[in-house]
Design a protein around this motif. Sequence first.
Motif, PDB file in Angstrom:
ATOM      1  N   GLU A  35      -0.714   7.568  -4.364  1.00 41.37           N
ATOM      2  CA  GLU A  35       0.218   7.138  -5.401  1.00 41.37           C
ATOM      3  C   GLU A  35      -0.252   7.546  -6.810  1.00 41.37           C
ATOM      4  O   GLU A  35      -1.371   7.206  -7.213  1.00 41.37           O
ATOM      5  CB  GLU A  35       0.384   5.609  -5.310  1.00 41.37           C
ATOM      6  CG  GLU A  35       1.236   4.978  -6.386  1.00 41.37           C
ATOM      7  CD  GLU A  35       2.686   5.458  -6.398  1.00 41.37           C
ATOM      8  OE1 GLU A  35       3.249   5.733  -5.326  1.00 41.37           O
ATOM      9  OE2 GLU A  35       3.257   5.550  -7.508  1.00 41.37           O
ATOM     10  N   PHE A 129      12.274   0.153   1.659  1.00 41.41           N
ATOM     11  CA  PHE A 129      12.135   0.788   0.340  1.00 41.41           C
ATOM     12  C   PHE A 129      12.278   2.305   0.481  1.00 41.41           C
ATOM     13  O   PHE A 129      11.732   2.903   1.396  1.00 41.41           O
ATOM     14  CB  PHE A 129      10.782   0.413  -0.262  1.00 41.41           C
ATOM     15  CG  PHE A 129      10.718   0.585  -1.754  1.00 41.41           C
ATOM     16  CD1 PHE A 129      11.149  -0.415  -2.614  1.00 41.41           C
ATOM     17  CD2 PHE A 129      10.232   1.765  -2.309  1.00 41.41           C
ATOM     18  CE1 PHE A 129      11.096  -0.250  -3.993  1.00 41.41           C
ATOM     19  CE2 PHE A 129      10.177   1.944  -3.695  1.00 41.41           C
ATOM     20  CZ  PHE A 129      10.611   0.934  -4.531  1.00 41.41           C
ATOM     21  N   TRP A 130      13.021   2.901  -0.410  1.00 39.47           N
ATOM     22  CA  TRP A 130      13.351   4.334  -0.344  1.00 39.47           C
ATOM     23  C   TRP A 130      14.053   4.682   0.977  1.00 39.47           C
ATOM     24  O   TRP A 130      14.004   5.827   1.418  1.00 39.47           O
ATOM     25  CB  TRP A 130      12.120   5.237  -0.507  1.00 39.47           C
ATOM     26  CG  TRP A 130      11.566   5.349  -1.892  1.00 39.47           C
ATOM     27  CD1 TRP A 130      10.283   5.093  -2.291  1.00 39.47           C
ATOM     28  CD2 TRP A 130      12.256   5.780  -3.075  1.00 39.47           C
ATOM     29  NE1 TRP A 130      10.145   5.313  -3.635  1.00 39.47           N
ATOM     30  CE2 TRP A 130      11.324   5.741  -4.142  1.00 39.47           C
ATOM     31  CE3 TRP A 130      13.575   6.179  -3.352  1.00 39.47           C
ATOM     32  CZ2 TRP A 130      11.673   6.084  -5.461  1.00 39.47           C
ATOM     33  CZ3 TRP A 130      13.905   6.528  -4.656  1.00 39.47           C
ATOM     34  CH2 TRP A 130      12.961   6.477  -5.677  1.00 39.47           C
ATOM     35  N   TRP A 158       1.518  -4.639  -5.601  1.00 37.58           N
ATOM     36  CA  TRP A 158       2.783  -4.807  -4.899  1.00 37.58           C
ATOM     37  C   TRP A 158       2.600  -5.345  -3.483  1.00 37.58           C
ATOM     38  O   TRP A 158       3.541  -5.809  -2.870  1.00 37.58           O
ATOM     39  CB  TRP A 158       3.481  -3.466  -4.732  1.00 37.58           C
ATOM     40  CG  TRP A 158       4.122  -2.897  -5.943  1.00 37.58           C
ATOM     41  CD1 TRP A 158       3.789  -3.120  -7.243  1.00 37.58           C
ATOM     42  CD2 TRP A 158       5.226  -1.992  -5.948  1.00 37.58           C
ATOM     43  NE1 TRP A 158       4.609  -2.397  -8.054  1.00 37.58           N
ATOM     44  CE2 TRP A 158       5.505  -1.692  -7.293  1.00 37.58           C
ATOM     45  CE3 TRP A 158       6.001  -1.389  -4.945  1.00 37.58           C
ATOM     46  CZ2 TRP A 158       6.528  -0.830  -7.669  1.00 37.58           C
ATOM     47  CZ3 TRP A 158       7.013  -0.520  -5.319  1.00 37.58           C
ATOM     48  CH2 TRP A 158       7.278  -0.252  -6.669  1.00 37.58           C
ATOM     49  N   LEU A 187      -0.719   2.868  -2.115  1.00 36.46           N
ATOM     50  CA  LEU A 187       0.127   2.139  -3.066  1.00 36.46           C
ATOM     51  C   LEU A 187      -0.633   1.502  -4.234  1.00 36.46           C
ATOM     52  O   LEU A 187      -0.054   1.262  -5.299  1.00 36.46           O
ATOM     53  CB  LEU A 187       0.907   1.050  -2.297  1.00 36.46           C
ATOM     54  CG  LEU A 187       1.980   0.268  -3.045  1.00 36.46           C
ATOM     55  CD1 LEU A 187       3.026   1.200  -3.650  1.00 36.46           C
ATOM     56  CD2 LEU A 187       2.671  -0.726  -2.116  1.00 36.46           C
ATOM     57  N   HIS A 190      -0.342   2.159  -8.227  1.00 34.45           N
ATOM     58  CA  HIS A 190       1.027   2.245  -8.756  1.00 34.45           C
ATOM     59  C   HIS A 190       1.054   1.763 -10.203  1.00 34.45           C
ATOM     60  O   HIS A 190       0.314   0.871 -10.580  1.00 34.45           O
ATOM     61  CB  HIS A 190       1.979   1.392  -7.894  1.00 34.45           C
ATOM     62  CG  HIS A 190       3.424   1.743  -8.111  1.00 34.45           C
ATOM     63  ND1 HIS A 190       4.152   1.291  -9.197  1.00 34.45           N
ATOM     64  CD2 HIS A 190       4.264   2.522  -7.393  1.00 34.45           C
ATOM     65  CE1 HIS A 190       5.376   1.784  -9.126  1.00 34.45           C
ATOM     66  NE2 HIS A 190       5.475   2.538  -8.048  1.00 34.45           N
ATOM     67  N   HIS A 250       2.805  12.240  -7.602  1.00 33.65           N
ATOM     68  CA  HIS A 250       3.457  12.591  -8.869  1.00 33.65           C
ATOM     69  C   HIS A 250       2.584  12.133 -10.028  1.00 33.65           C
ATOM     70  O   HIS A 250       1.533  11.529  -9.816  1.00 33.65           O
ATOM     71  CB  HIS A 250       4.874  11.991  -8.952  1.00 33.65           C
ATOM     72  CG  HIS A 250       4.925  10.518  -8.634  1.00 33.65           C
ATOM     73  ND1 HIS A 250       4.322   9.562  -9.420  1.00 33.65           N
ATOM     74  CD2 HIS A 250       5.485   9.836  -7.602  1.00 33.65           C
ATOM     75  CE1 HIS A 250       4.526   8.370  -8.898  1.00 33.65           C
ATOM     76  NE2 HIS A 250       5.216   8.492  -7.776  1.00 33.65           N
TER      77      HIS A 250
HETATM   78  C1  GP9 Z   1       6.780   1.959  -2.739  1.00 36.08           C
HETATM   79  C2  GP9 Z   1       6.133   3.183  -3.266  1.00 36.08           C
HETATM   80  C3  GP9 Z   1       6.398   3.408  -4.730  1.00 36.08           C
HETATM   81  O1  GP9 Z   1       6.981   1.902  -1.392  1.00 36.08           O
HETATM   82  O2  GP9 Z   1       6.283   4.266  -2.469  1.00 36.08           O
HETATM   83  O3  GP9 Z   1       7.208   4.451  -5.010  1.00 36.08           O
HETATM   84  P1  GP9 Z   1       7.430   5.040  -6.497  1.00 36.08           P
HETATM   85  O4  GP9 Z   1       7.897   3.902  -7.372  1.00 36.08           O
HETATM   86  O5  GP9 Z   1       6.110   5.590  -6.996  1.00 36.08           O
HETATM   87  O6  GP9 Z   1       8.433   6.110  -6.299  1.00 36.08           O
END
Ligand code: GP9
Length: 410
Positions: A35, A129-130, A158, A187, A190, A250
């Motif tokens: 992350e 999520f996503w 998180w 994670l 983050h 990223h």
């Molecule tokens: C949550 C994590 C965060 O599951 O993948 O994603 P992001 O906010 O960095 O896109």
Amino acid sequence: AKQWFEERGNLRKQLESDKLFGAYKGSNVILIQLEAFQNFVIGQKIGGQEVTPVMNKLIGESAYFNRFYHQTSQGRTSDADLAANISLQPLQSGSVFITNAHNKFDSLPAILKEAGYAASVFHAYEGGFWNRNNMYANMQYDYFYNKKDYKMNEPLGWSLGDESFFQQSVDAMVQEKQPFYSFLISLSSHHPYSLPESYQKLDVGELKDTIFGDYLQAAHYVDSALGHMIERLKKEGLWDNSIFLFYGDHDNSINEWEPFESFLGKPLTDMDKQQILKQVPFIVHLPKGANAGLHEEVGGQIDITPTILHLLGISSADKVMIGTPLIMEKPLEGKKVVFRNGSYTDGKVWYKPSNDGNEANSQCLNADTGEKMDLNACKGGGEEARTELTVSDNVISYDLIKQFRKQQNP
Ligand code: GP9
């Protein structure tokens, strides 16, 4: 689009004559997406302490790419996952994981399963999520280990801390039939990066309690968690028969440059900033530390799946993918990394398309110094970049892989 992808497949076919094609046939594959992990922290010190001591050491026995780029857009973490496991460009807006989760894709887990692998994905957060639950089922993972599968014995940020996340994920890998593919998404690092005081092991001096200082602490924590995971893989006898790779997903969204400059000890040019924003580490540890060395040629997340398949000797010639393998005896000449905004770099130039659609206002810059060059030096490349984005968008928006396959087997 079909022809473009066929040509790309033919290029990868030609590269199968390379000596490293199949050199690691049958190895397990452990791929980790970190992350917000950027390349600029690698090899750096603060207050006399290394920020990433584990990675710095690992680089000595791994292939390390120091001009490797993330290719994400608005879908952030999910875009990185798409690029790395599906080798297509993200869409300009939204996340393909959400908008096109039911498409046909040539995904790394699906291809590896066809070759007899088990395939699992690990991420200790809500499975929805996503839209991961749906997307991962479509990508044909055998199992998605998400929050409900983990003991919350290290609550952090998180969810679960990466230290425990990595260890519990190895617990599952140990049970897996081999060869396996494991994809892990960390994670703990983050945004906004603040860790409890007891987790802050670096002396960051005046950066203490700033978002940048917190980012360094988070990177240091992830590095240490990764080190413990590697020790564990060795203990479980998985280290020497696995290809172990990781990359950053990223940038860290810290938009003020002053702390970067004070940390790196130099003023940053616009080109330095561009490079820092886009560069993430890509480190590949091959069994027995083979083929280690620094790779200064460019590559991007889209090249990860082709690289893995190349090392395993699994042909991707008939797959709809953009990338090309990065670990070969001789790197591919003329290799370009294309970004979602239409920019590209080949390591020598950095092309910046104009915002007004008038090509005369686009810029061709020296990728090291940022000096302006004759636009003609980027002309062909700029067009290639636009084509790559268009064919990728078409494949995704019109679910073309389904149609290509129907034409092959009516
Ligand atoms: C949550 C994590 C965060 O599951 O993948 O994603 P992001 O906010 O960095 O896109």
